[in-house]
Design a protein around this motif. Structure first.
Motif, PDB file in Angstrom:
ATOM      1  N   ALA A 145      -2.330   0.750   3.028  1.00  0.00           N
ATOM      2  CA  ALA A 145      -1.682   1.069   4.304  1.00  0.00           C
ATOM      3  C   ALA A 145      -2.720   1.421   5.363  1.00  0.00           C
ATOM      4  N   GLU A 146      -3.742   2.177   4.972  1.00  0.00           N
ATOM      5  CA  GLU A 146      -4.797   2.546   5.921  1.00  0.00           C
ATOM      6  C   GLU A 146      -5.516   1.305   6.434  1.00  0.00           C
ATOM      7  N   LEU A 147      -5.819   0.379   5.531  1.00  0.00           N
ATOM      8  CA  LEU A 147      -6.520  -0.838   5.929  1.00  0.00           C
ATOM      9  C   LEU A 147      -5.651  -1.717   6.811  1.00  0.00           C
ATOM     10  N   LEU A 148      -4.346  -1.697   6.573  1.00  0.00           N
ATOM     11  CA  LEU A 148      -3.415  -2.509   7.370  1.00  0.00           C
ATOM     12  C   LEU A 148      -3.072  -1.849   8.708  1.00  0.00           C
ATOM     13  N   GLY A 149      -3.353  -0.554   8.835  1.00  0.00           N
ATOM     14  CA  GLY A 149      -3.042   0.159  10.068  1.00  0.00           C
ATOM     15  C   GLY A 149      -1.577   0.530  10.195  1.00  0.00           C
ATOM     16  N   ILE A 150      -0.898   0.717   9.049  1.00  0.00           N
ATOM     17  CA  ILE A 150       0.509   1.133   9.064  1.00  0.00           C
ATOM     18  C   ILE A 150       0.662   2.359   8.169  1.00  0.00           C
ATOM     19  N   SER A 151       1.816   2.990   8.220  1.00  0.00           N
ATOM     20  CA  SER A 151       2.032   4.174   7.392  1.00  0.00           C
ATOM     21  C   SER A 151       2.351   3.762   5.951  1.00  0.00           C
ATOM     22  N   GLN A 152       2.067   4.671   5.037  1.00  0.00           N
ATOM     23  CA  GLN A 152       2.342   4.376   3.631  1.00  0.00           C
ATOM     24  C   GLN A 152       3.845   4.187   3.364  1.00  0.00           C
ATOM     25  N   PRO A 153       4.740   5.009   3.964  1.00  0.00           N
ATOM     26  CA  PRO A 153       6.182   4.767   3.757  1.00  0.00           C
ATOM     27  C   PRO A 153       6.630   3.396   4.268  1.00  0.00           C
ATOM     28  N   THR A 154       6.070   2.971   5.420  1.00  0.00           N
ATOM     29  CA  THR A 154       6.428   1.656   5.958  1.00  0.00           C
ATOM     30  C   THR A 154       5.999   0.552   4.999  1.00  0.00           C
ATOM     31  N   LEU A 155       4.800   0.685   4.463  1.00  0.00           N
ATOM     32  CA  LEU A 155       4.313  -0.319   3.515  1.00  0.00           C
ATOM     33  C   LEU A 155       5.184  -0.344   2.265  1.00  0.00           C
ATOM     34  N   SER A 156       5.511   0.813   1.735  1.00  0.00           N
ATOM     35  CA  SER A 156       6.358   0.872   0.535  1.00  0.00           C
ATOM     36  C   SER A 156       7.712   0.223   0.790  1.00  0.00           C
ATOM     37  N   GLN A 157       8.270   0.453   1.988  1.00  0.00           N
ATOM     38  CA  GLN A 157       9.569  -0.138   2.336  1.00  0.00           C
ATOM     39  C   GLN A 157       9.477  -1.662   2.380  1.00  0.00           C
ATOM     40  N   GLN A 158       8.407  -2.180   2.980  1.00  0.00           N
ATOM     41  CA  GLN A 158       8.243  -3.630   3.072  1.00  0.00           C
ATOM     42  C   GLN A 158       8.075  -4.259   1.695  1.00  0.00           C
ATOM     43  N   ILE A 159       7.377  -3.582   0.800  1.00  0.00           N
ATOM     44  CA  ILE A 159       7.214  -4.107  -0.557  1.00  0.00           C
ATOM     45  C   ILE A 159       8.554  -4.098  -1.289  1.00  0.00           C
ATOM     46  N   ARG A 160       9.356  -3.036  -1.059  1.00  0.00           N
ATOM     47  CA  ARG A 160      10.687  -2.997  -1.681  1.00  0.00           C
ATOM     48  C   ARG A 160      11.565  -4.136  -1.165  1.00  0.00           C
ATOM     49  N   LEU A 161      11.477  -4.426   0.138  1.00  0.00           N
ATOM     50  CA  LEU A 161      12.251  -5.538   0.696  1.00  0.00           C
ATOM     51  C   LEU A 161      11.805  -6.865   0.089  1.00  0.00           C
ATOM     52  N   LEU A 162      10.498  -7.010  -0.102  1.00  0.00           N
ATOM     53  CA  LEU A 162       9.975  -8.235  -0.696  1.00  0.00           C
ATOM     54  C   LEU A 162      10.433  -8.354  -2.147  1.00  0.00           C
ATOM     55  N   GLU A 163      10.439  -7.248  -2.864  1.00  0.00           N
ATOM     56  CA  GLU A 163      10.920  -7.252  -4.249  1.00  0.00           C
ATOM     57  C   GLU A 163      12.403  -7.603  -4.310  1.00  0.00           C
ATOM     58  N   ALA A 164      13.152  -7.151  -3.302  1.00  0.00           N
ATOM     59  CA  ALA A 164      14.576  -7.494  -3.254  1.00  0.00           C
ATOM     60  C   ALA A 164      14.759  -8.988  -3.013  1.00  0.00           C
ATOM     61  N   GLU A 165      13.880  -9.560  -2.198  1.00  0.00           N
ATOM     62  CA  GLU A 165      13.951 -10.997  -1.929  1.00  0.00           C
ATOM     63  C   GLU A 165      13.702 -11.825  -3.179  1.00  0.00           C
ATOM     64  N   VAL A 166      12.649 -11.463  -3.941  1.00  0.00           N
ATOM     65  CA  VAL A 166      12.302 -12.256  -5.120  1.00  0.00           C
ATOM     66  C   VAL A 166      13.159 -11.880  -6.320  1.00  0.00           C
ATOM     67  N   GLY A 167      13.822 -10.723  -6.248  1.00  0.00           N
ATOM     68  CA  GLY A 167      14.721 -10.318  -7.326  1.00  0.00           C
ATOM     69  C   GLY A 167      14.018  -9.724  -8.531  1.00  0.00           C
ATOM     70  N   MET A 168      12.768  -9.361  -8.392  1.00  0.00           N
ATOM     71  CA  MET A 168      12.008  -8.783  -9.505  1.00  0.00           C
ATOM     72  C   MET A 168      10.975  -7.816  -8.946  1.00  0.00           C
ATOM     73  N   PRO A 169      10.612  -6.798  -9.714  1.00  0.00           N
ATOM     74  CA  PRO A 169       9.543  -5.900  -9.269  1.00  0.00           C
ATOM     75  C   PRO A 169       8.217  -6.649  -9.187  1.00  0.00           C
ATOM     76  N   LEU A 170       7.432  -6.333  -8.184  1.00  0.00           N
ATOM     77  CA  LEU A 170       6.109  -6.939  -8.017  1.00  0.00           C
ATOM     78  C   LEU A 170       5.006  -6.024  -8.548  1.00  0.00           C
TER      79      LEU A 170
END
Length: 301
Positions: free
Chosen positions: A27-52
């Motif tokens: 998150a620090e390297l991307l310049g976003i907050s850690q909660p925002t990053l976690s949320q985006q990963i959860r959305l991506l996991e929801a899209e693929v239907g499996m934990p990443l």
């Protein structure tokens, strides 16, 4: 219900977590907050239907689905970059960046005159030359555009262009008792002081491998990590060194160093130029590739 499509932004977020296996650092390297990053990963996991990722305490581990997404995500990001680069080249054929991975110490130094010529022709193109022993891996990971390394097995993902072979020879001071020798065996070198790269350097490992096949091991009086330092030590009379033959040809200022051929079986390195087969190649990259091929062909004449 309309199916949501993956976008490259979320893939970029995923790739950062995959590379660092640490949400806060990514998150620090991307310049976003850690909660925002976690949320985006959860959305991506929801899209693929499996934990990443599996989260075991503070440890983050990629799942099999995560490893697959990483493999194809790299291609998605590279395709986007290729498209942008191709469009930029319509605006100006002399802009952009060319990244070259090359074996360290001797080759990168030898190529400096070619880099100067390239910059003269493409003044607005940024050339980045990286020294690395993992040339093929860097090309496959899209971290460099072109690579010059040791020949490896055929890989359908890569374009592999042989650049010729180069034998290793013994470099000694002109005042050495060995200087008048026309040839020498590797085993004879066990009786003389040697300065070499440390173990783990490709050149050193290549020489050591040939010695092991003949049933002996070389010892050194000093080990340093650069070709120029080795030549300085030889010139100072500290010891001899075993290096690629053409290294000395690129350093005419070392007139007090002579090169002695090594009798068979002698260490030989086989070089190749590699780049990813299915990616955009700019005119600047193509020009640099041609110059590199010509440079190495000229050394074998």
């Amino acid at each position: 219900m309309k199916e949501k499509k993956m976008d490259t932004r979320n893939i970029t977020y995923f790739m950062a977590v995959f590379e660092h296996l640490h949400f806060t650092k990514a998150a620090e390297l991307l310049g976003i907050s850690q909660p925002t990053l976690s949320q985006q990963i959860r959305l991506l996991e929801a899209e693929v239907g499996m934990p990443l990722f599996d989260r075991i305490g503070k440890k983050v581990v990629a799942t099999e689905a995560g490893r697959l997404l990483h493999q194809y995500g790299m291609k998605m990001l590279q395709a986007e970059m290729d498209a942008k680069n191709a469009i930029k080249e319509l605006l100006s054929e002399k802009r952009g960046t060319v990244r070259l991975g090359v074996l360290p110490s001797d080759l990168d130094f030898q190529l400096v005159p070619l880099f100067v010529e390239f910059k003269t022709l493409y003044p607005e193109t940024r050339l980045q030359a990286f020294s690395t022993i993992f040339v093929r891996e860097e090309v496959l990971a899209h971290k460099v555009d072109l690579g010059i390394g040791l020949c490896g097995p055929s890989d359908k993902r890569l374009v592999q262009i042989p650049l010729g072979s180069e034998p290793y020879e013994l470099f000694v001071h002109s005042a050495s008792e060995l200087a008048k020798r026309r040839e020498i065996t590797l085993e004879e070198m066990t009786q003389h002081a040697l300065v070499m790269y440390p173990k783990g350097y490709l050149g050193r490992d290549l020489v050591d491998g040939v010695c092991r096949e003949q049933g002996f091991e070389l010892t050194t009086v000093m080990e340093v990590g650069s070709a120029s330092s080795l030549l300085q030590l030889v010139a100072a009379g500290i010891g001899a060194t075993i290096q690629p033959r053409d290294l000395l040809k690129q350093h005419p200022e070392w007139s007090d160093i002579v090169s002695i051929p090594i009798s068979e079986p002698a260490p030989v390195r086989h070089l190749e130029l590699t780049y990813y087969a299915d990616r955009f190649i700019s005119k600047a990259q193509q020009q640099l590739s041609e110059w590199l091929i010509d440079f190495f062909k000229s050394r074998t004449v």
